[in-house]
Scaffold this motif. Structure first.
Motif, PDB file in Angstrom:
ATOM      1  N   GLN A 192       0.828  -1.203   0.000  1.00 51.96           N
ATOM      2  CA  GLN A 192       0.000   0.000   0.000  1.00 51.96           C
ATOM      3  C   GLN A 192       0.867   1.260   0.000  1.00 51.96           C
ATOM      4  N   LYS A 193       1.930   1.258   0.827  1.00 50.65           N
ATOM      5  CA  LYS A 193       2.829   2.414   0.866  1.00 50.65           C
ATOM      6  C   LYS A 193       3.570   2.567  -0.464  1.00 50.65           C
ATOM      7  N   LEU A 194       3.944   1.438  -1.075  1.00 50.26           N
ATOM      8  CA  LEU A 194       4.628   1.488  -2.361  1.00 50.26           C
ATOM      9  C   LEU A 194       3.699   2.042  -3.435  1.00 50.26           C
ATOM     10  N   GLN A 195       2.464   1.590  -3.451  1.00 51.82           N
ATOM     11  CA  GLN A 195       1.511   2.080  -4.435  1.00 51.82           C
ATOM     12  C   GLN A 195       1.212   3.564  -4.235  1.00 51.82           C
ATOM     13  N   GLN A 196       1.201   3.997  -2.971  1.00 55.02           N
ATOM     14  CA  GLN A 196       1.008   5.421  -2.691  1.00 55.02           C
ATOM     15  C   GLN A 196       2.140   6.248  -3.275  1.00 55.02           C
ATOM     16  N   GLY A 197       3.369   5.758  -3.099  1.00 51.54           N
ATOM     17  CA  GLY A 197       4.523   6.460  -3.634  1.00 51.54           C
ATOM     18  C   GLY A 197       4.500   6.519  -5.148  1.00 51.54           C
ATOM     19  N   ILE A 198       4.172   5.401  -5.775  1.00 51.04           N
ATOM     20  CA  ILE A 198       4.112   5.359  -7.240  1.00 51.04           C
ATOM     21  C   ILE A 198       3.013   6.284  -7.756  1.00 51.04           C
ATOM     22  N   SER A 199       1.899   6.323  -7.044  1.00 53.91           N
ATOM     23  CA  SER A 199       0.784   7.184  -7.443  1.00 53.91           C
ATOM     24  C   SER A 199       1.175   8.660  -7.405  1.00 53.91           C
ATOM     25  N   LEU A 200       2.099   9.037  -6.517  1.00 52.10           N
ATOM     26  CA  LEU A 200       2.569  10.423  -6.471  1.00 52.10           C
ATOM     27  C   LEU A 200       3.165  10.847  -7.810  1.00 52.10           C
ATOM     28  N   LEU A 201       3.706   9.871  -8.533  1.00 59.68           N
ATOM     29  CA  LEU A 201       4.356  10.142  -9.815  1.00 59.68           C
ATOM     30  C   LEU A 201       3.363  10.200 -10.969  1.00 59.68           C
ATOM     31  N   GLY A 202       2.085   9.991 -10.660  1.00 60.64           N
ATOM     32  CA  GLY A 202       1.072   9.975 -11.708  1.00 60.64           C
ATOM     33  C   GLY A 202       1.002   8.650 -12.436  1.00 60.64           C
ATOM     34  N   ILE A 203       1.486   7.582 -11.778  1.00 61.08           N
ATOM     35  CA  ILE A 203       1.510   6.247 -12.366  1.00 61.08           C
ATOM     36  C   ILE A 203       0.539   5.360 -11.594  1.00 61.08           C
ATOM     37  N   ASP A 204      -0.161   4.511 -12.294  1.00 60.84           N
ATOM     38  CA  ASP A 204      -1.050   3.558 -11.643  1.00 60.84           C
ATOM     39  C   ASP A 204      -0.229   2.680 -10.702  1.00 60.84           C
ATOM     40  N   GLY A 205      -0.523   2.766  -9.410  1.00 59.13           N
ATOM     41  CA  GLY A 205       0.281   2.083  -8.400  1.00 59.13           C
ATOM     42  C   GLY A 205       0.236   0.579  -8.451  1.00 59.13           C
ATOM     43  N   GLU A 206      -0.713   0.012  -9.205  1.00 57.81           N
ATOM     44  CA  GLU A 206      -0.838  -1.443  -9.254  1.00 57.81           C
ATOM     45  C   GLU A 206      -0.150  -2.059 -10.471  1.00 57.81           C
ATOM     46  N   LYS A 207       0.343  -1.214 -11.370  1.00 61.57           N
ATOM     47  CA  LYS A 207       0.892  -1.738 -12.622  1.00 61.57           C
ATOM     48  C   LYS A 207       2.416  -1.660 -12.694  1.00 61.57           C
ATOM     49  N   TYR A 208       3.060  -1.392 -11.545  1.00 58.49           N
ATOM     50  CA  TYR A 208       4.496  -1.127 -11.586  1.00 58.49           C
ATOM     51  C   TYR A 208       5.321  -2.340 -12.002  1.00 58.49           C
ATOM     52  N   LYS A 209       4.893  -3.555 -11.613  1.00 53.80           N
ATOM     53  CA  LYS A 209       5.698  -4.729 -11.971  1.00 53.80           C
ATOM     54  C   LYS A 209       5.685  -4.990 -13.474  1.00 53.80           C
ATOM     55  N   GLY A 210       4.553  -4.724 -14.112  1.00 60.39           N
ATOM     56  CA  GLY A 210       4.493  -4.831 -15.566  1.00 60.39           C
ATOM     57  C   GLY A 210       5.370  -3.795 -16.243  1.00 60.39           C
ATOM     58  N   LEU A 211       5.342  -2.564 -15.720  1.00 60.12           N
ATOM     59  CA  LEU A 211       6.196  -1.504 -16.265  1.00 60.12           C
ATOM     60  C   LEU A 211       7.665  -1.861 -16.132  1.00 60.12           C
ATOM     61  N   LEU A 212       8.040  -2.399 -14.967  1.00 58.49           N
ATOM     62  CA  LEU A 212       9.444  -2.731 -14.724  1.00 58.49           C
ATOM     63  C   LEU A 212       9.901  -3.903 -15.586  1.00 58.49           C
ATOM     64  N   SER A 213       9.037  -4.876 -15.778  1.00 59.63           N
ATOM     65  CA  SER A 213       9.424  -6.023 -16.611  1.00 59.63           C
ATOM     66  C   SER A 213       9.637  -5.577 -18.055  1.00 59.63           C
ATOM     67  N   GLN A 214       8.789  -4.661 -18.534  1.00 60.39           N
ATOM     68  CA  GLN A 214       8.968  -4.147 -19.889  1.00 60.39           C
ATOM     69  C   GLN A 214      10.185  -3.227 -19.979  1.00 60.39           C
ATOM     70  N   GLU A 215      10.466  -2.508 -18.875  1.00 61.11           N
ATOM     71  CA  GLU A 215      11.650  -1.656 -18.836  1.00 61.11           C
ATOM     72  C   GLU A 215      12.917  -2.491 -18.982  1.00 61.11           C
ATOM     73  N   ARG A 216      12.983  -3.593 -18.249  1.00 63.68           N
ATOM     74  CA  ARG A 216      14.150  -4.473 -18.349  1.00 63.68           C
ATOM     75  C   ARG A 216      14.283  -5.005 -19.762  1.00 63.68           C
ATOM     76  N   HIS A 217      13.161  -5.421 -20.349  1.00 65.79           N
ATOM     77  CA  HIS A 217      13.171  -5.956 -21.713  1.00 65.79           C
ATOM     78  C   HIS A 217      13.656  -4.891 -22.702  1.00 65.79           C
ATOM     79  N   THR A 218      13.205  -3.653 -22.503  1.00 60.15           N
ATOM     80  CA  THR A 218      13.575  -2.564 -23.413  1.00 60.15           C
ATOM     81  C   THR A 218      15.075  -2.300 -23.407  1.00 60.15           C
TER      82      THR A 218
END
Length: 313
Positions: A192-218
């Protein structure tokens, strides 16, 4: 043989840092006293003294986020050159990591059992048909002076590789990178605290693992992905999103430290882990002048001073 090493420790909340520890491993006894800005280590044994010293030094890094800086070093009363302790370049941490929060606070567990588990974990290598040793060394190198000025995208990519490699070598090989990150983050930080932090950035707090996996792939394969963090930052018109790379760098650095300690048998106080994550969230709030109150001590003070027109150095 008796070693005496004095090391410089960052100034921190004293009752969260000061500690006296007695332990032994591989026939070596060790007494450690952390007081104010100093850490004194006394190790004694017929052999394995250097090995045990390095294991202790590395575990203290995982607890505090940086390698303590040697300021004096003696063997059997004979003064030695401190630079002789830097047998690997990663034992000199880049100064940017000295802001890391303490995970062990004044209860750093350096028992014989922890030393044994950490020793096995960090030294399991190719001869054992594993790559754990390379994963651990890569993490320390990434925090070293030698890597202090690398591009943030490259740093994030390397941390994501380390996270994926840690899971594959420690738990199991997953079907995909996102599966590795599911295990990597599970029960480590407050979601919950992690999602709150991610949400501060204007990013959906529940989708960060998908973003990171694609970031690594990129950045691992240099293949554009519209679902990567890099693409999201590039396409965003909100300036706060520019902080996303560094936010995830700091979070990954924290989660790797916790995972390394956990696999070594350490049970951390969840309050200390939560505080470390909240400090990263407060950094986002403070740097972007968000209309939210910081909750960690350092940023509370900095925020109050900023509101009075005074900027902390």
């Amino acid at each position: 043989m008796k070693w005496q090493v004095d090391m410089k420790v960052k100034d921190y909340i004293r009752n969260w840092s000061d500690q006296e520890i007695h332990t032994e491993y591989k026939g070596v006894t060790a007494n450690i006293k952390i007081k104010d800005n100093n850490c004194k280590l006394e190790l004694e044994g017929e052999e394995n003294v250097k090995i045990v010293f390095q294991l202790l030094w590395e575990l203290l890094f995982l607890y505090d986020g940086y390698f303590y800086e040697p300021i004096s070093y003696e063997i059997d009363g004979v003064k030695m050159e401190c630079k002789e302790l830097i047998t690997l370049p990663f034992y000199k941490t880049d100064k940017m990591w000295y802001c890391s929060e303490l995970l062990g606070r004044a209860q750093r567990d350096l028992s014989s059992e922890v030393l044994e588990k950490y020793d096995k974990f960090r030294n399991t290598g190719i001869s054992d048909k594993k790559m754990t040793k390379s994963v651990v060394n890569a993490f320390y190198y990434l925090n070293s002076e030698n890597y202090g000025k690398i591009n943030v995208n490259h740093r994030l990519s390397l941390l994501l590789n380390i996270a994926d490699g840690f899971i594959i070598n420690t738990y199991k090989e997953t079907n995909n990178v996102k599966g590795s990150y599911d295990i990597f983050f599970k029960k480590i930080v407050n979601s919950q605290k992690l999602q709150q932090g991610i949400s501060l950035l204007g990013i959906d707090g529940e989708k960060y693992k998908g973003l990171l996996s694609q970031e690594r792939h990129t950045f691992y394969h240099y293949i554009y992905s519209k679902n990567s963090l890099a693409a999201l930052i590039h396409d965003s018109e909100d300036k706060i999103t520019d902080y996303a790379n560094w936010y995830f760098v700091y979070v990954l650095e924290l989660v790797i430290r916790v995972n390394f300690l956990k696999v070594s048998g350490v049970v951390l106080n969840q309050e200390a882990v939560d505080y470390a994550l909240e400090s990263i969230n407060d950094w986002i709030i403070y740097e972007n002048n968000l209309d939210k109150d910081c909750i960690t001590h350092r940023y509370q003070m900095a925020q109050e001073l900023k509101r009075m027109g005074i900027t902390m150095k």
